[in-house]
Structure formats: C-alpha cells, structure tokens
Scaffold this motif. Structure first.
Motif, mmCIF file in Angstrom:
data_model
loop_
_atom_site.group_PDB
_atom_site.id
_atom_site.type_symbol
_atom_site.label_atom_id
_atom_site.label_comp_id
_atom_site.label_asym_id
_atom_site.label_seq_id
_atom_site.Cartn_x
_atom_site.Cartn_y
_atom_site.Cartn_z
ATOM 1 N N SER A 1 -0.598 15.811 7.933
ATOM 2 C CA SER A 1 0.709 15.232 8.233
ATOM 3 C C SER A 1 1.832 16.079 7.659
ATOM 4 N N LYS A 2 1.611 16.630 6.455
ATOM 5 C CA LYS A 2 2.645 17.476 5.844
ATOM 6 C C LYS A 2 2.841 18.747 6.636
ATOM 7 N N GLY B 1 0.818 -1.210 0.000
ATOM 8 C CA GLY B 1 0.000 0.000 0.000
ATOM 9 C C GLY B 1 0.852 1.261 0.000
ATOM 10 N N LEU B 2 1.963 1.217 0.734
ATOM 11 C CA LEU B 2 2.779 2.420 0.847
ATOM 12 C C LEU B 2 3.587 2.694 -0.408
ATOM 13 N N SER B 3 3.998 1.614 -1.098
ATOM 14 C CA SER B 3 4.874 1.827 -2.238
ATOM 15 C C SER B 3 4.191 1.415 -3.521
ATOM 16 N N GLY B 4 3.885 2.403 -4.353
ATOM 17 C CA GLY B 4 3.223 2.113 -5.618
ATOM 18 C C GLY B 4 4.032 1.182 -6.482
ATOM 19 N N ALA B 5 5.359 1.316 -6.400
ATOM 20 C CA ALA B 5 6.226 0.469 -7.227
ATOM 21 C C ALA B 5 6.095 -0.996 -6.808
ATOM 22 N N THR B 6 6.127 -1.235 -5.501
ATOM 23 C CA THR B 6 5.985 -2.618 -5.024
ATOM 24 C C THR B 6 4.625 -3.177 -5.426
ATOM 25 N N TYR B 7 3.608 -2.317 -5.349
ATOM 26 C CA TYR B 7 2.270 -2.770 -5.725
ATOM 27 C C TYR B 7 2.250 -3.241 -7.174
ATOM 28 N N SER B 8 2.826 -2.434 -8.063
ATOM 29 C CA SER B 8 2.831 -2.825 -9.476
ATOM 30 C C SER B 8 3.593 -4.104 -9.692
ATOM 31 N N ALA B 9 4.659 -4.280 -8.906
ATOM 32 C CA ALA B 9 5.464 -5.486 -9.077
ATOM 33 C C ALA B 9 4.721 -6.727 -8.592
ATOM 34 N N VAL B 10 4.024 -6.595 -7.480
ATOM 35 C CA VAL B 10 3.449 -7.776 -6.832
ATOM 36 C C VAL B 10 2.028 -8.084 -7.308
ATOM 37 N N SER C 1 7.662 12.724 10.342
ATOM 38 C CA SER C 1 8.645 11.907 9.623
ATOM 39 C C SER C 1 7.904 10.790 8.905
ATOM 40 N N TRP C 2 8.583 10.118 7.981
ATOM 41 C CA TRP C 2 7.945 9.036 7.239
ATOM 42 C C TRP C 2 7.393 7.982 8.199
ATOM 43 N N LEU C 3 8.222 7.603 9.169
ATOM 44 C CA LEU C 3 7.786 6.593 10.127
ATOM 45 C C LEU C 3 6.629 7.112 10.983
ATOM 46 N N GLY C 4 6.746 8.386 11.376
ATOM 47 C CA GLY C 4 5.668 8.989 12.176
ATOM 48 C C GLY C 4 4.372 9.016 11.386
ATOM 49 N N HIS C 5 4.487 9.361 10.109
ATOM 50 C CA HIS C 5 3.316 9.407 9.245
ATOM 51 C C HIS C 5 2.664 8.024 9.159
ATOM 52 N N VAL C 6 3.480 6.986 8.957
ATOM 53 C CA VAL C 6 2.934 5.634 8.840
ATOM 54 C C VAL C 6 2.302 5.195 10.158
ATOM 55 N N ARG C 7 3.008 5.431 11.258
ATOM 56 C CA ARG C 7 2.520 4.951 12.555
ATOM 57 C C ARG C 7 1.295 5.704 13.020
ATOM 58 N N LYS C 8 1.275 7.028 12.803
ATOM 59 C CA LYS C 8 0.222 7.816 13.434
ATOM 60 C C LYS C 8 -0.957 8.092 12.514
ATOM 61 N N ILE C 9 -0.742 8.054 11.210
ATOM 62 C CA ILE C 9 -1.838 8.397 10.309
ATOM 63 C C ILE C 9 -2.255 7.198 9.468
#
Lengths: 335, 289
Positions: free
Chosen positions: A232-233, A151-160, A238-246
C-alpha cells in the motif's frame, strides 16, 4: 456457491452407490456419516428413557422421549386449531359485513377487528427468531464500525479497551432490570410500534452479543500483514484507499468469525431475556409452562429445549454458509 | 548512460533497548540507467535495509538517496518493489492485483481499454496469461512471484527493486524465472537492483555485483563488474572462464574475506586457525573445480 455443479460431500456416497461405484466403500462411508450419529442418538434416547422413568418430580414422572414426542404432536395440533379458530373469526366478520352490504349497499361497515387469541408454540418460535435477528443486526451495526475505528487507531483502542473488558462478561440477567427501567421511562409513546417487552429483549440481546464481533473486527483490522501495508505504501494509496482496498477486505474473515460467535451468544441470551422480559417467544413459553405446573409441562419444556437447540444449530449453519460464501479465506475455522 | 540512482554516505541507526544499533555505515553507490545490479552478502548484513532505504520504506539517519536528481524520502511506484513473499492481495485475482497497481499509477492517464491492454501485456511478459483470473490461493509459488513481478513492472518504475525474489522457490522454477527476467530486461532495458543469496544467480543476471561486508555497520566491500555478453545462456556459461572467474571472486569475498563470525568462534586459537585454513582451502578447491 450455487454455481458449483459438483455433488455436495455428504450426498456423494449415495450417488456413487446408485451408480454402482465401489459399493463396499460407499456403504462404509454412509455408515460412518449417518450410521454412527444415528447410533449415538439412539443410545442417548435409550439412556434417557431408562433414566427418566426412575425420577419422580413434583410434577410427575420426568418425561422420556415418548412423552416428549406426544407433546410435539400436541403443540402442532394446538397450533393448527388456533389457526382454524382465527380463520373462522375473520370469516364471521367478513360474512357479517357482506350481509350488511347486501341488505343496504350504503351501510357503514365495521372495520375488521384483530384476532386476540393466545400465540401458539409456532408463533412463539417466530417471535423469538424475529427478536434475535433484530438484536443481532443492531449489535452488528454498532460493533463492526466501532471495531474498525478501534482497530485503525491505537489511541482509540487504548481508550475504549477497559470499557470493553469490563462490560463483556456481564450476564444478560444483570442487564435486564436496568434496561427494563430505562425503557419504561424513555419509551412512552401512546401508540407504540413495538411492545415494551420486545424492545427490552432486543436491547438486552444487543448489549450482550456485540462484544465478540467488536473484538474480532478490531483484531482483524490490526492484524493486516506487514507486507500488504508495504504494498500500500509503494502504491501511495490514500488513507481511505488503504482502508477500503487493503484493511477491510483483509479483515473480512475475522469479522465473520465474530459475527458467528455473536449470533450464538445472541440466541442464548435471548431465551433468558425473553423469560424475564415476557416477550412472547420461546423463553416466555418455557417460563409459562414452568409456572403452569401441569402434568404436561415438563414434556413441553423439553420440547422447547430441543427446539431451542435445533434452531441454534440451524442459525449457526446459516452463518457458516454465509461466511463460506462471502469470505475469501476458505481455510478459516469451519467447525 | 547517466547516473539514475545515487546513494551518498547512507547510514542507518536503529534505536533498540540495548542502545543504538548501527546497521549500515557510509554506503556509497551509483547506478546507471539500464543497469542490473545485484546486492549480495551474508544473512543479516543489511542488504534488505539498503533496499528498503532506496524504496523509501525506511529513512536513513545520515546521507541520502537521489533518484533522477530528486531526493527519495517516501515509497512510490517509480521505485516498485517485488517482495520475497509475493505480497499479493489474497482476495483479488492475479489480474485484479495488477489492476490495483495500474489504476493507482495511471488514473487519468490511460483509458480503461488502455489499462486492460497494459495489464494483459504485463501478465503476458511473465507468462501468466492462462491463469490471470485465478486467486493467489489457486496458483503455485512461482506463479505468485511472477504476478508480483508483473505488478511491479506494470507501474513502469524507474528502478525495479527485488528483495530475494526467488528465495522461496525451488531450483527449477528459479531457473525459469531467471530466464524470464533476462528476457524482460532485454525487452524493457529497465534498471534493476536485486538482492540475492545465490552466487550463480548474481553472476548470471547482473551487470555489476555489489558485495556487502558483514553487519553491524555494514558497508560496500567490493564491486565486481560482470563482463559477460548478453544474451546469457546458463549451460554455455558453465564453461566460460569469465563466468567462473566472477563466481570465484564472489565466493572468495563471501567465504574468505567476510566469513560470518559465528561460523568460526575462536579465531585467535592457533589450532583452530589451522583448521580454518584447511576448511577454506577445501572450500576453494570445491568451488573452483
């Protein structure tokens, strides 16, 4: 949850009736809540009884509700007898050891041997439950982190994504031969902690039930509202804060939806997997009865069918309660 | 009062499938510290785009924004934003929503006790003390917007940016929140840029009204200074000639000088022109009355 002291919705009419609060309305509610389902079930039983007596199979008459109930009684009896026999077996060993020690306090005592009786119907229910929970938990442990990454990485999504779409529709019966052979080759310890049939069943359940959770987690993670991303912006998370909190809290309702679907799938897949892998659960019970071909078999298979259905229903309800407790979005699908 | 925020020759062009779309063209604006500025204009003229550029959520293609002598190129809590849809995190209570912002901005600067006091102070400013431990699903739209404002204020921003903060609320709630905002402005003397559609709101709350032309390639049309004494009371102002004059000026800009092209499709037809003139006169009469 438990903290709420208000009466649950289904109990309310009875409480009000006892209190004498508008009895007419309460009776109407109880009729709708309890009466109509009972009526539906009653009609079904009557149609079943009428229809069953008309069908003659190679194993005798198709059992109606009464014969099925007989089998329920039989199976419980058998379970109880088996338990008594096991107890007696252990008791005999204890007595023998006690005698030996009484005669000679220094005598070497034989270790207690395990009882090797046939697993009863109730035992098989528990084996099935154990197997399905193992497979489901294993599937969730893989699907949730993977779903978050996708979900977080569009590239991984396209690959998988192509892999997901291709493996999602594969039936458990198609996976079984592959899983069986691989497990036979790889799982070759002399003193196995788990039986091979158990491992095969768990792996098959896992392979089939991880897709709903995976897809729903990925969707939940990608569909965080734009406004929340802006918040969040502005806060410079931070990236981790964004993932964990939002991202993660926002995705929780969808994750639970996925888990619920996965559990339903896992239970269905389990019975098929057990049948072919010969894991001593409900699936094996049905298969054995079918192979057995006694006059009671059909009735027992029907008991198994009803049990499977009831357990599936209970599992779903448990998951639903868990979802309601843990998820902040109370409006998510509750049926 | 020195210039706090300056927009210089700000233009923005979006790449669309039909070619580049110039939303803003050469926007120049200087905002002093402690000033309350309203941005008004027809729908789609680019007001939100200007705000997003100041907030750092969008990048201008030419020109730039300077705050306190430093260039703005990314979002930050010193330009706190109050969104039109409150944007509260639904799984946190009102208190926790504000706490998230406070922890992020004041980590290492305030102690836990100080943070708690600061959060409660800000919620008190917006009159949300009684409901601070409720979740967004349990409070009304007006209350949610109050919490959004409290969260923005709690970041102690240099500029408070508000994107149609009261657009989604009913008239009575709007009136209450406008009064709260004036009270807060009086106490904190913060710099505010507010986008609004409501002419009355703009005249009531602002020191200056920036009127934008229609898009595309929108720019600043006129800037009106509102010379009304503070504190302003809406009931008294209804009779005030300065207030009415300001209202008239804004309306004239919006409805005469910057009519939306869709409202009057065939501007060149003389028959329609006559109808247009009649409509405008009728409008003017209605609003001035």
């Amino acid at each position: 949850m438990i903290a709420s002291l208000s009466t649950p919705a289904w109990l309310e009419p009875y409480v009000r009736l006892v209190r004498g609060d508008r009895p007419g309305a309460q009776v109407a509610r109880i009729t709708r809540q309890l009466g109509l389902p009972l009526l539906g079930i009653g009609l079904f039983l009557m149609i079943w009884q009428a229809g069953a007596s008309k069908i003659e199979t190679s194993l005798g008459n198709l059992p109606g509700p009464t014969q099925v109930w007989e089998q329920v009684v039989n199976l419980t009896e058998e379970h109880r007898e088996e338990r008594l026999r096991a107890e007696a077996f252990y008791q005999r060993q204890h007595d023998r050891n006690a005698e030996k020690l009484a005669a000679n306090p220094d005598a070497r005592v034989m270790p207690i041997r395990g009882y090797t009786g046939k697993p009863t119907f109730v035992d098989q229910i528990f084996t099935s439950l154990k197997t399905v929970m193992s497979g489901f938990v294993l599937a969730s442990l893989i699907a949730i982190p993977l779903g978050i990454v996708i979900g977080l990485s569009g590239a991984t999504y396209s690959a998988v994504n192509p892999l997901i779409q291709v493996f999602k529709p594969v039936s458990p019966l198609a996976w079984l031969p592959l899983v069986t052979i691989v497990v036979a080759a790889v799982y070759t310890t002399d003193d196995p902690l788990f039986a091979k049939s158990y491992v095969v069943s768990v792996l098959t359940v896992m392979l089939c039930s991880l897709w709903p959770t995976l897809i729903n987690t990925a969707v939940g993670v990608t569909s965080v509202s734009g406004d929340l991303n802006n918040v969040s912006k502005v806060l410079r998370l931070s990236w981790l804060g964004h993932v964990r909190k939002i991202v993660l809290p926002a995705a929780v309702p969808m994750i639970f939806t996925g888990l619920r679907l996965s559990l339903g799938t896992a239970w269905m897949v389990l019975i098929a997997a057990e049948m072919l892998a010969q894991n001593p659960g409900l699936g094996k019970f049905v298969w054995d009865e079918f192979q057995n071909g006694s006059s009671q078999s059909l009735g027992r298979i029907m008991v198994a069918v009803l049990t499977i259905g009831l357990i599936g229903y209970v599992l779903d309800r448990c998951m639903l309660s868990l979802q309601r407790w843990a998820s902040w979005d109370k409006t998510i699908a509750t049926r | 009062m020195a210039t706090l925020l300056e927009l210089t020759a700000v233009s923005i062009e979006f790449k669309t499938d039909n070619g580049p779309f110039k939303a803003l063209d050469n926007v120049n604006l200087k905002i002093r510290e402690g000033e309350y500025v309203s941005l008004i204009g027809h729908s789609g003229c680019g007001k939100s785009t200007v705000l997003n550029i100041v907030a750092g959520l969008l990048q201008a293609t030419t020109g730039g924004v300077v705050l306190d002598g430093k260039e703005v190129d990314e979002p930050g809590p010193e330009r706190a934003v109050v969104f039109q849809n409150h944007s509260l995190l639904p799984w946190l209570t009102a208190y926790q929503n504000v706490e998230l912002a406070v922890k992020q901005v004041f980590r290492g600067q305030k102690s836990r006790a100080e943070m708690k006091e600061w959060i409660e102070h800000n919620l008190h400013l917006v009159h949300m003390d009684h409901a601070m431990h409720k979740r967004p699903a349990e409070i009304s739209g007006g209350m949610k917007q109050r919490v959004g404002i409290a969260r923005a204020l709690a970041m102690q921003p240099r500029v408070l940016l508000m994107d149609e903060p009261f657009g989604a609320l009913d008239a009575l709630t709007r009136a209450h929140l406008q009064d709260s905002l004036m009270e807060i402005q009086r106490e904190l003397n913060n710099t505010v840029i507010m986008i609004t559609h409501d002419v009355d709101e703009a005249v009531l709350l602002s020191d200056r009204i920036v009127m934008m032309t229609n898009g595309p390639a929108a720019t600043i049309g006129e800037i009106l200074s509102v010379d009304l004494e503070r504190p302003r009371h809406r009931l008294e102002l209804a009779e005030d000639p300065t207030y009415n004059h300001c209202r008239q000026e804004v309306l004239r800009f919006l409805y005469e000088k910057q009519r939306k092209a869709e409202d009057y499709p065939n501007r060149s037809q003389s028959k329609d022109r006559a109808r247009e003139e009649a409509n405008v006169t009728a409008l003017r009469k209605k609003h001035v009355a």
